[in-house]
Design a protein around this motif. Sequence first.
Motif, mmCIF file in Angstrom:
data_model
loop_
_atom_site.group_PDB
_atom_site.id
_atom_site.type_symbol
_atom_site.label_atom_id
_atom_site.label_comp_id
_atom_site.label_asym_id
_atom_site.label_seq_id
_atom_site.Cartn_x
_atom_site.Cartn_y
_atom_site.Cartn_z
ATOM 1 N N THR A 164 44.575 48.685 -98.672
ATOM 2 C CA THR A 164 43.727 49.024 -99.822
ATOM 3 C C THR A 164 43.956 48.030 -100.954
ATOM 4 O OG1 THR A 164 43.855 51.368 -99.206
ATOM 5 C CG2 THR A 164 43.063 50.855 -101.422
ATOM 6 N N LEU A 167 42.254 44.662 -100.307
ATOM 7 C CA LEU A 167 40.816 44.646 -100.584
ATOM 8 C C LEU A 167 40.542 44.627 -102.093
ATOM 9 C CD1 LEU A 167 39.795 47.135 -97.773
ATOM 10 C CD2 LEU A 167 39.102 44.731 -97.916
ATOM 11 N N VAL A 175 37.143 50.787 -102.656
ATOM 12 C CA VAL A 175 37.234 50.704 -101.196
ATOM 13 C C VAL A 175 36.825 52.045 -100.610
ATOM 14 C CG1 VAL A 175 38.765 50.305 -99.230
ATOM 15 C CG2 VAL A 175 39.154 49.051 -101.375
#
Length: 328
Positions: A164, A167, A175
Amino acid sequence: MADVAALAGVSSQTVSRVANNRSNVEEETRRRVLSAMRMLGYRPNTAARALVTGHFRALGLISFGLSSFGNARTVDAVTRAAQRAGYTVNMIAIESQTERAVHEAFDRLTMQAVDGIVLVEAQILDTPALRLPAGVPVVMADGDASHRHPMVDTDQARGARLVTRHLLDLGHETVWHVAGPEDSYAARRRTESWHATLKEAGASVPGVLFGDWSAASGYEAGRALARRPGVTAVFAANDQMALGVMRAMAEAGCRIPQDVSVAGFDDLDESAYLTPPLTTVRQNFDVVAERIVSLMIDQIESRGERSAAAYVVPELIVRQSTAAPPPR
Protein backbone atom coordinates in the motif's frame (compact mmCIF):
# COMPACT_ATOMS: atom_id res chain seq x y z
CA MET A 1 22.00 -52.74 15.82
CA ALA A 2 25.01 -54.69 17.15
CA ASP A 3 25.79 -55.90 13.63
CA VAL A 4 25.67 -52.35 12.28
CA ALA A 5 27.89 -51.14 15.11
CA ALA A 6 30.46 -53.89 14.43
CA LEU A 7 30.53 -53.23 10.67
CA ALA A 8 30.84 -49.45 11.13
CA GLY A 9 33.37 -49.76 13.94
CA VAL A 10 31.29 -47.74 16.43
CA SER A 11 29.28 -48.34 19.58
CA SER A 12 25.62 -49.35 19.65
CA GLN A 13 24.89 -45.98 21.29
CA THR A 14 26.31 -44.21 18.23
CA VAL A 15 24.12 -46.32 15.94
CA SER A 16 21.13 -45.34 18.09
CA ARG A 17 22.01 -41.64 17.82
CA VAL A 18 22.25 -41.90 14.02
CA ALA A 19 18.97 -43.87 13.80
CA ASN A 20 17.28 -41.16 15.87
CA ASN A 21 18.78 -38.36 13.76
CA ARG A 22 20.67 -36.84 16.71
CA SER A 23 23.07 -34.00 15.99
CA ASN A 24 25.91 -35.09 18.32
CA VAL A 25 27.54 -37.41 15.76
CA GLU A 26 30.46 -36.48 13.53
CA GLU A 27 29.49 -36.37 9.85
CA GLU A 28 32.07 -38.98 8.78
CA THR A 29 30.84 -41.33 11.52
CA ARG A 30 27.23 -40.73 10.46
CA ARG A 31 28.05 -41.62 6.86
CA ARG A 32 29.84 -44.80 7.95
CA VAL A 33 26.89 -45.90 10.09
CA LEU A 34 24.34 -45.14 7.35
CA SER A 35 26.44 -47.11 4.86
CA ALA A 36 26.50 -50.08 7.24
CA MET A 37 22.73 -49.82 7.70
CA ARG A 38 22.20 -49.96 3.92
CA MET A 39 24.58 -52.89 3.50
CA LEU A 40 22.85 -54.90 6.22
CA GLY A 41 19.31 -53.82 5.37
CA TYR A 42 18.87 -52.39 8.86
CA ARG A 43 15.59 -50.63 9.64
CA PRO A 44 14.93 -49.04 13.06
CA ASN A 45 12.00 -50.64 14.90
CA THR A 46 9.77 -47.61 15.37
CA ALA A 47 7.49 -49.36 17.86
CA ALA A 48 10.45 -50.35 20.05
CA ARG A 49 11.96 -46.89 19.73
CA ALA A 50 8.67 -45.30 20.79
CA LEU A 51 8.58 -47.52 23.88
CA VAL A 52 12.05 -46.29 24.86
CA THR A 53 11.74 -42.59 23.92
CA GLY A 54 7.99 -42.03 24.27
CA HIS A 55 8.07 -40.42 20.78
CA PHE A 56 6.85 -41.76 17.43
CA ARG A 57 8.69 -39.16 15.28
CA ALA A 58 5.42 -38.48 13.47
CA LEU A 59 3.41 -35.28 13.21
CA GLY A 60 -0.25 -34.84 12.40
CA LEU A 61 -1.34 -31.99 10.15
CA ILE A 62 -4.88 -30.66 9.78
CA SER A 63 -5.47 -28.32 6.87
CA PHE A 64 -8.75 -26.46 6.46
CA GLY A 65 -8.92 -26.43 2.67
CA LEU A 66 -6.08 -27.01 0.22
CA SER A 67 -7.54 -24.93 -2.62
CA SER A 68 -5.89 -21.80 -1.23
CA PHE A 69 -2.36 -21.24 -2.56
CA GLY A 70 -1.09 -20.20 0.86
CA ASN A 71 -2.49 -23.28 2.59
CA ALA A 72 -1.16 -25.64 -0.05
CA ARG A 73 2.32 -24.09 0.07
CA THR A 74 2.31 -24.18 3.89
CA VAL A 75 1.37 -27.88 3.94
CA ASP A 76 4.07 -28.69 1.39
CA ALA A 77 6.73 -26.70 3.26
CA VAL A 78 5.82 -28.15 6.68
CA THR A 79 5.96 -31.68 5.26
CA ARG A 80 9.44 -31.09 3.84
CA ALA A 81 10.70 -29.38 7.02
CA ALA A 82 9.40 -32.25 9.15
CA GLN A 83 11.12 -34.81 6.91
CA ARG A 84 14.42 -32.94 7.26
CA ALA A 85 13.99 -33.14 11.03
CA GLY A 86 13.40 -36.90 10.85
CA TYR A 87 9.60 -36.83 11.23
CA THR A 88 6.88 -38.26 9.03
CA VAL A 89 3.63 -36.35 8.50
CA ASN A 90 0.08 -37.70 8.49
CA MET A 91 -2.33 -35.17 7.00
CA ILE A 92 -6.09 -34.71 7.13
CA ALA A 93 -7.76 -32.03 4.99
CA ILE A 94 -11.22 -30.94 6.12
CA GLU A 95 -13.42 -28.39 4.40
CA SER A 96 -16.08 -28.01 7.09
CA GLN A 97 -14.79 -25.98 10.02
CA THR A 98 -17.04 -27.41 12.70
CA GLU A 99 -16.26 -28.54 16.24
CA ARG A 100 -17.20 -32.09 15.37
CA ALA A 101 -14.93 -32.15 12.29
CA VAL A 102 -11.97 -30.84 14.29
CA HIS A 103 -12.41 -33.38 17.10
CA GLU A 104 -12.82 -36.22 14.61
CA ALA A 105 -9.61 -35.18 12.87
CA PHE A 106 -7.78 -35.04 16.20
CA ASP A 107 -9.09 -38.49 17.15
CA ARG A 108 -8.00 -40.02 13.84
CA LEU A 109 -4.52 -38.52 14.07
CA THR A 110 -3.91 -39.46 17.69
CA MET A 111 -4.98 -43.03 16.88
CA GLN A 112 -2.15 -43.00 14.31
CA ALA A 113 0.30 -42.28 17.17
CA VAL A 114 1.53 -38.78 16.33
CA ASP A 115 3.68 -36.70 18.67
CA GLY A 116 1.98 -33.38 17.87
CA ILE A 117 -0.46 -31.69 15.50
CA VAL A 118 -0.09 -28.68 13.20
CA LEU A 119 -3.25 -26.76 12.26
CA VAL A 120 -3.24 -24.64 9.09
CA GLU A 121 -5.56 -21.60 9.11
CA ALA A 122 -8.09 -22.85 11.65
CA GLN A 123 -10.73 -20.11 11.92
CA ILE A 124 -12.84 -22.57 13.92
CA LEU A 125 -10.65 -21.77 16.93
CA ASP A 126 -12.46 -18.42 17.09
CA THR A 127 -15.38 -20.40 18.53
CA PRO A 128 -15.20 -19.68 22.29
CA ALA A 129 -16.64 -23.04 23.28
CA LEU A 130 -14.15 -25.07 21.23
CA ARG A 131 -11.36 -26.68 23.24
CA LEU A 132 -8.73 -28.82 21.58
CA PRO A 133 -8.01 -32.17 23.21
CA ALA A 134 -5.42 -31.92 25.98
CA GLY A 135 -2.14 -33.79 26.05
CA VAL A 136 -1.17 -33.32 22.38
CA PRO A 137 1.26 -30.51 21.46
CA VAL A 138 -0.27 -28.10 18.94
CA VAL A 139 1.25 -25.43 16.70
CA MET A 140 -0.85 -23.21 14.46
CA ALA A 141 0.09 -21.94 11.03
CA ASP A 142 -1.68 -18.70 10.16
CA GLY A 143 -3.79 -18.61 13.30
CA ASP A 144 -4.97 -16.17 15.90
CA ALA A 145 -2.12 -15.14 18.22
CA SER A 146 -4.58 -14.60 21.09
CA HIS A 147 -5.01 -18.37 21.47
CA ARG A 148 -2.92 -20.33 23.93
CA HIS A 149 -1.17 -22.40 21.28
CA PRO A 150 2.11 -21.39 19.60
CA MET A 151 1.57 -19.82 16.19
CA VAL A 152 3.80 -19.00 13.21
CA ASP A 153 2.77 -16.86 10.25
CA THR A 154 4.01 -14.40 7.68
CA ASP A 155 3.68 -10.84 8.96
CA GLN A 156 0.56 -10.21 6.88
CA ALA A 157 0.12 -6.67 8.21
CA ARG A 158 3.65 -5.69 7.25
CA GLY A 159 3.23 -7.12 3.75
CA ALA A 160 -0.01 -5.19 3.15
CA ARG A 161 1.59 -2.02 4.50
CA LEU A 162 4.59 -2.41 2.18
CA VAL A 163 2.49 -2.74 -0.96
CA THR A 164 0.00 0.00 0.00
CA ARG A 165 2.82 2.38 0.90
CA HIS A 166 4.57 1.55 -2.39
CA LEU A 167 1.50 2.59 -4.39
CA LEU A 168 1.03 5.79 -2.37
CA ASP A 169 4.72 6.69 -2.79
CA LEU A 170 4.29 6.39 -6.55
CA GLY A 171 1.85 9.30 -6.29
CA HIS A 172 -1.55 7.59 -6.24
CA GLU A 173 -4.10 9.52 -4.16
CA THR A 174 -5.55 6.31 -2.75
CA VAL A 175 -5.47 2.54 -3.24
CA TRP A 176 -8.51 0.34 -3.85
CA HIS A 177 -8.51 -3.11 -2.26
CA VAL A 178 -9.84 -6.47 -3.41
CA ALA A 179 -9.88 -8.47 -0.17
CA GLY A 180 -9.95 -12.19 0.45
CA PRO A 181 -12.76 -14.01 2.28
CA GLU A 182 -14.00 -12.26 5.39
CA ASP A 183 -13.49 -15.39 7.53
CA SER A 184 -9.78 -15.66 6.65
CA TYR A 185 -7.16 -14.53 9.19
CA ALA A 186 -4.72 -13.60 6.44
CA ALA A 187 -7.32 -11.65 4.48
CA ARG A 188 -8.46 -9.75 7.57
CA ARG A 189 -4.93 -8.80 8.56
CA ARG A 190 -4.14 -7.56 5.05
CA THR A 191 -7.35 -5.53 4.87
CA GLU A 192 -6.88 -3.98 8.30
CA SER A 193 -3.31 -3.00 7.47
CA TRP A 194 -4.31 -1.52 4.08
CA HIS A 195 -6.97 0.55 5.85
CA ALA A 196 -4.58 1.72 8.59
CA THR A 197 -1.87 2.65 6.08
CA LEU A 198 -4.26 4.81 4.07
CA LYS A 199 -5.50 6.53 7.24
CA GLU A 200 -1.95 7.21 8.44
CA ALA A 201 -1.12 8.76 5.06
CA GLY A 202 -4.20 10.98 5.16
CA ALA A 203 -5.59 9.28 2.06
CA SER A 204 -9.26 8.53 1.50
CA VAL A 205 -10.32 4.95 2.22
CA PRO A 206 -12.45 3.43 -0.56
CA GLY A 207 -14.97 0.68 0.02
CA VAL A 208 -13.59 -2.86 0.08
CA LEU A 209 -14.46 -5.38 -2.64
CA PHE A 210 -14.42 -8.98 -1.42
CA GLY A 211 -13.29 -12.01 -3.37
CA ASP A 212 -12.70 -15.69 -2.57
CA TRP A 213 -9.00 -15.91 -3.55
CA SER A 214 -9.90 -17.03 -7.09
CA ALA A 215 -9.01 -15.27 -10.35
CA ALA A 216 -12.71 -15.34 -11.22
CA SER A 217 -13.63 -13.29 -8.14
CA GLY A 218 -10.80 -10.86 -8.93
CA TYR A 219 -12.16 -10.51 -12.44
CA GLU A 220 -15.63 -9.58 -11.17
CA ALA A 221 -14.10 -7.05 -8.76
CA GLY A 222 -11.97 -5.68 -11.59
CA ARG A 223 -15.03 -5.20 -13.79
CA ALA A 224 -16.69 -3.20 -11.02
CA LEU A 225 -13.58 -1.08 -10.48
CA ALA A 226 -13.18 -0.42 -14.20
CA ARG A 227 -16.60 1.25 -14.19
CA ARG A 228 -15.56 3.65 -11.41
CA PRO A 229 -13.91 6.91 -12.46
CA GLY A 230 -10.64 7.81 -10.79
CA VAL A 231 -9.40 4.31 -9.92
CA THR A 232 -5.63 4.40 -10.51
CA ALA A 233 -4.27 1.79 -8.06
CA VAL A 234 -5.57 -1.61 -6.92
CA PHE A 235 -4.11 -3.91 -4.26
CA ALA A 236 -5.50 -7.44 -4.53
CA ALA A 237 -5.08 -9.68 -1.49
CA ASN A 238 -3.50 -12.45 -3.55
CA ASP A 239 -1.96 -12.91 -6.99
CA GLN A 240 -4.82 -14.97 -8.42
CA MET A 241 -7.30 -12.17 -7.77
CA ALA A 242 -4.78 -9.64 -9.11
CA LEU A 243 -4.66 -11.66 -12.32
CA GLY A 244 -8.45 -11.41 -12.60
CA VAL A 245 -8.33 -7.66 -11.98
CA MET A 246 -5.73 -7.24 -14.73
CA ARG A 247 -7.87 -9.18 -17.21
CA ALA A 248 -10.96 -7.08 -16.42
CA MET A 249 -9.02 -3.83 -16.71
CA ALA A 250 -7.55 -4.85 -20.05
CA GLU A 251 -11.00 -5.72 -21.40
CA ALA A 252 -12.23 -2.28 -20.29
CA GLY A 253 -9.43 -0.60 -22.25
CA CYS A 254 -7.35 0.33 -19.17
CA ARG A 255 -3.61 -0.06 -19.67
CA ILE A 256 -1.49 -1.50 -16.86
CA PRO A 257 0.38 0.32 -15.43
CA GLN A 258 -0.11 3.45 -17.55
CA ASP A 259 -3.76 3.90 -16.52
CA VAL A 260 -4.09 1.59 -13.50
CA SER A 261 -1.45 0.04 -11.24
CA VAL A 262 -2.23 -3.45 -9.92
CA ALA A 263 -0.40 -5.30 -7.13
CA GLY A 264 -0.93 -8.67 -5.50
CA PHE A 265 0.26 -10.80 -2.58
CA ASP A 266 2.01 -14.23 -2.43
CA ASP A 267 4.41 -14.07 -5.42
CA LEU A 268 3.20 -17.07 -7.37
CA ASP A 269 5.82 -18.62 -9.63
CA GLU A 270 3.80 -17.38 -12.61
CA SER A 271 3.55 -13.77 -11.37
CA ALA A 272 6.91 -12.80 -12.86
CA TYR A 273 5.68 -13.95 -16.29
CA LEU A 274 2.36 -12.12 -16.52
CA THR A 275 1.97 -9.25 -18.96
CA PRO A 276 3.10 -7.01 -17.40
CA PRO A 277 4.98 -8.85 -14.60
CA LEU A 278 3.12 -8.42 -11.32
CA THR A 279 4.27 -6.36 -8.35
CA THR A 280 3.54 -8.47 -5.28
CA VAL A 281 4.51 -9.46 -1.74
CA ARG A 282 6.64 -12.58 -1.36
CA GLN A 283 5.94 -14.92 1.56
CA ASN A 284 8.76 -17.22 2.67
CA PHE A 285 6.82 -20.42 3.32
CA ASP A 286 9.99 -22.44 3.93
CA VAL A 287 11.05 -20.21 6.85
CA VAL A 288 7.51 -20.34 8.28
CA ALA A 289 7.57 -24.14 8.08
CA GLU A 290 11.00 -24.45 9.69
CA ARG A 291 9.82 -22.38 12.65
CA ILE A 292 6.61 -24.39 12.96
CA VAL A 293 8.52 -27.66 13.10
CA SER A 294 11.09 -26.19 15.50
CA LEU A 295 8.34 -25.02 17.88
CA MET A 296 6.67 -28.40 17.64
CA ILE A 297 9.85 -30.32 18.44
CA ASP A 298 10.51 -27.99 21.38
CA GLN A 299 7.11 -28.90 22.79
CA ILE A 300 7.52 -32.61 22.13
CA GLU A 301 10.93 -32.86 23.74
CA SER A 302 10.13 -30.69 26.73
CA ARG A 303 6.62 -32.14 27.16
CA GLY A 304 5.46 -28.61 27.81
CA GLU A 305 3.16 -26.20 26.00
CA ARG A 306 4.49 -22.74 25.30
CA SER A 307 2.43 -19.78 24.19
CA ALA A 308 4.27 -17.95 21.43
CA ALA A 309 3.63 -16.05 18.23
CA ALA A 310 6.36 -15.79 15.59
CA TYR A 311 6.09 -13.68 12.44
CA VAL A 312 8.24 -14.05 9.33
CA VAL A 313 9.03 -10.82 7.48
CA PRO A 314 7.72 -10.72 3.88
CA GLU A 315 9.39 -8.96 0.93
CA LEU A 316 7.93 -6.46 -1.55
CA ILE A 317 8.76 -7.50 -5.12
CA VAL A 318 8.39 -4.51 -7.44
CA ARG A 319 7.75 -5.36 -11.09
CA GLN A 320 6.19 -3.60 -14.07
CA SER A 321 2.49 -3.69 -13.08
CA THR A 322 2.84 -0.58 -10.89
CA ALA A 323 3.87 2.94 -11.85
CA ALA A 324 3.01 6.58 -11.22
CA PRO A 325 -0.65 7.54 -11.90
CA PRO A 326 -1.57 9.04 -15.26
CA PRO A 327 -1.37 12.85 -15.47
CA ARG A 328 -4.63 14.66 -14.90
